[in-house]
Design an enzyme around this catalytic site. Structure first.
Site, PDB file in Angstrom:
ATOM      1  N   HIS A  68       0.986  -1.286  -0.101  1.00 12.99           N
ATOM      2  CA  HIS A  68       0.013   0.043   0.112  1.00 12.99           C
ATOM      3  C   HIS A  68       1.012   1.311  -0.132  1.00 12.99           C
ATOM      4  O   HIS A  68       1.864   1.163   0.780  1.00 12.99           O
ATOM      5  CB  HIS A  68      -0.887  -0.109   1.323  1.00 12.99           C
ATOM      6  CG  HIS A  68      -0.191  -0.033   2.548  1.00 12.99           C
ATOM      7  ND1 HIS A  68       0.127  -1.384   3.066  1.00 12.99           N
ATOM      8  CD2 HIS A  68       0.140   0.576   3.590  1.00 12.99           C
ATOM      9  CE1 HIS A  68       0.902  -1.258   4.060  1.00 12.99           C
ATOM     10  NE2 HIS A  68       1.000   0.188   4.404  1.00 12.99           N
TER      11      HIS A  68
ATOM     12  N   HIS B 175       0.853   5.112   1.114  1.00 15.97           N
ATOM     13  CA  HIS B 175       0.147   6.374   1.993  1.00 15.97           C
ATOM     14  C   HIS B 175       0.247   7.608   1.267  1.00 15.97           C
ATOM     15  O   HIS B 175       1.261   8.056   0.541  1.00 15.97           O
ATOM     16  CB  HIS B 175       0.800   6.594   3.159  1.00 15.97           C
ATOM     17  CG  HIS B 175       1.136   5.132   4.087  1.00 15.97           C
ATOM     18  ND1 HIS B 175       0.245   5.100   5.243  1.00 15.97           N
ATOM     19  CD2 HIS B 175       1.714   4.316   3.994  1.00 15.97           C
ATOM     20  CE1 HIS B 175       0.416   4.013   5.781  1.00 15.97           C
ATOM     21  NE2 HIS B 175       1.597   3.354   5.200  1.00 15.97           N
TER      22      HIS B 175
HETATM   23  P1  AMP Z   1       1.776   0.283   7.531  1.00 14.56           P
HETATM   24  O1  AMP Z   1       2.672   0.819   8.663  1.00 14.56           O
HETATM   25  O2  AMP Z   1       2.587   1.206   6.389  1.00 14.56           O
HETATM   26  O3  AMP Z   1       1.825  -1.121   7.004  1.00 14.56           O
HETATM   27  O4  AMP Z   1       0.628   0.957   7.450  1.00 14.56           O
HETATM   28  C1  AMP Z   1      -0.746   0.313   7.832  1.00 14.56           C
HETATM   29  C2  AMP Z   1      -1.880   1.203   7.721  1.00 14.56           C
HETATM   30  O5  AMP Z   1      -2.890   0.525   7.474  1.00 14.56           O
HETATM   31  C3  AMP Z   1      -2.068   2.152   8.996  1.00 14.56           C
HETATM   32  O6  AMP Z   1      -1.514   3.652   8.835  1.00 14.56           O
HETATM   33  C4  AMP Z   1      -3.275   1.639   9.593  1.00 14.56           C
HETATM   34  O7  AMP Z   1      -3.739   2.750  10.140  1.00 14.56           O
HETATM   35  C5  AMP Z   1      -3.853   1.203   8.322  1.00 14.56           C
HETATM   36  N1  AMP Z   1      -4.996   0.243   8.711  1.00 14.56           N
HETATM   37  C6  AMP Z   1      -5.085  -0.843   9.100  1.00 14.56           C
HETATM   38  N2  AMP Z   1      -6.098  -1.558   8.964  1.00 14.56           N
HETATM   39  C7  AMP Z   1      -6.873  -0.739   8.391  1.00 14.56           C
HETATM   40  C8  AMP Z   1      -8.478  -0.660   7.861  1.00 14.56           C
HETATM   41  N3  AMP Z   1      -9.028  -1.816   8.180  1.00 14.56           N
HETATM   42  N4  AMP Z   1      -9.027   0.239   7.120  1.00 14.56           N
HETATM   43  C9  AMP Z   1      -8.037   1.222   6.906  1.00 14.56           C
HETATM   44  N5  AMP Z   1      -6.775   1.444   7.244  1.00 14.56           N
HETATM   45  C10 AMP Z   1      -6.153   0.488   7.901  1.00 14.56           C
END
Ligand code: AMP
Ligand code: ZN
Length: 134
Positions: free
Chosen positions: A97, A99
């Site tokens: 993903h 950001h």
């Molecule tokens: P990372 O640290 O780059 O793996 O970021 C994972 C991101 O996913 C975090 O910013 C979380 O807030 C987000 N996240 C986790 N679960 C969900 C969800 N169900 N819906 C939307 N965002 C999510």
């Protein structure tokens, strides 16, 4: 099934702002600033490096488009566009993903990169190692 695959399949809800046959963008549930988006491929790849190069290219083409939309829709002063690769980088969800984080002069958020210094000869060494791996 991973949490983002569940969003893709509709098993858990998300506030989607974009979808097509290959990609999806939705609001991060714990935003750095409100409007923080996540852009993902529908297909499960743990990290960016697991994606074929052309799919990664398409992902970033879409990131470019969505980034413009986030910046103009929220009148953001700037953006951070971040992809974490691996646990050591802070990656928590192992479904690739990107950001897109809207930033404002007064948002009080600091990513705070440190700035190390190279010793004599090290820049040549590091640049050389990376060039050899290409
Ligand atoms: P990372 O640290 O780059 O793996 O970021 C994972 C991101 O996913 C975090 O910013 C979380 O807030 C987000 N996240 C986790 N679960 C969900 C969800 N169900 N819906 C939307 N965002 C999510
Ligand atoms: Zn997944």
């Amino acid at each position: 099934m991973c949490v983002f695959c569940k969003i893709v399949s509709g098993e858990i809800p998300a506030y989607k702002v974009y979808e097509d046959d290959e990609f999806l963008a939705f609001l991060d549930i714990g935003p750095v600033n409100k409007g923080h988006l996540l852009v993902i491929p529908r297909k499960h790849y743990p990290t960016l490096l697991d994606m074929p190069e052309d799919e990664a290219g398409k992902l970033y083409k879409l990131v470019h488009r969505l980034a413009k939309a986030v910046k103009s829709a929220l009148s953001a002063d700037g953006l951070n566009i971040i992809n974490n690769v691996g646990e050591a980088s802070g990656q928590e969800v192992f479904h690739v993903h990107v950001h897109i984080i809207p930033r404002f002069y007064d948002d009080g958020m600091k990513f705070g990169w440190r700035k190390l210094q190279y010793s004599e000869g090290e820049m040549e060494e590091y640049a050389g190692k990376i060039k050899e791996a290409l």
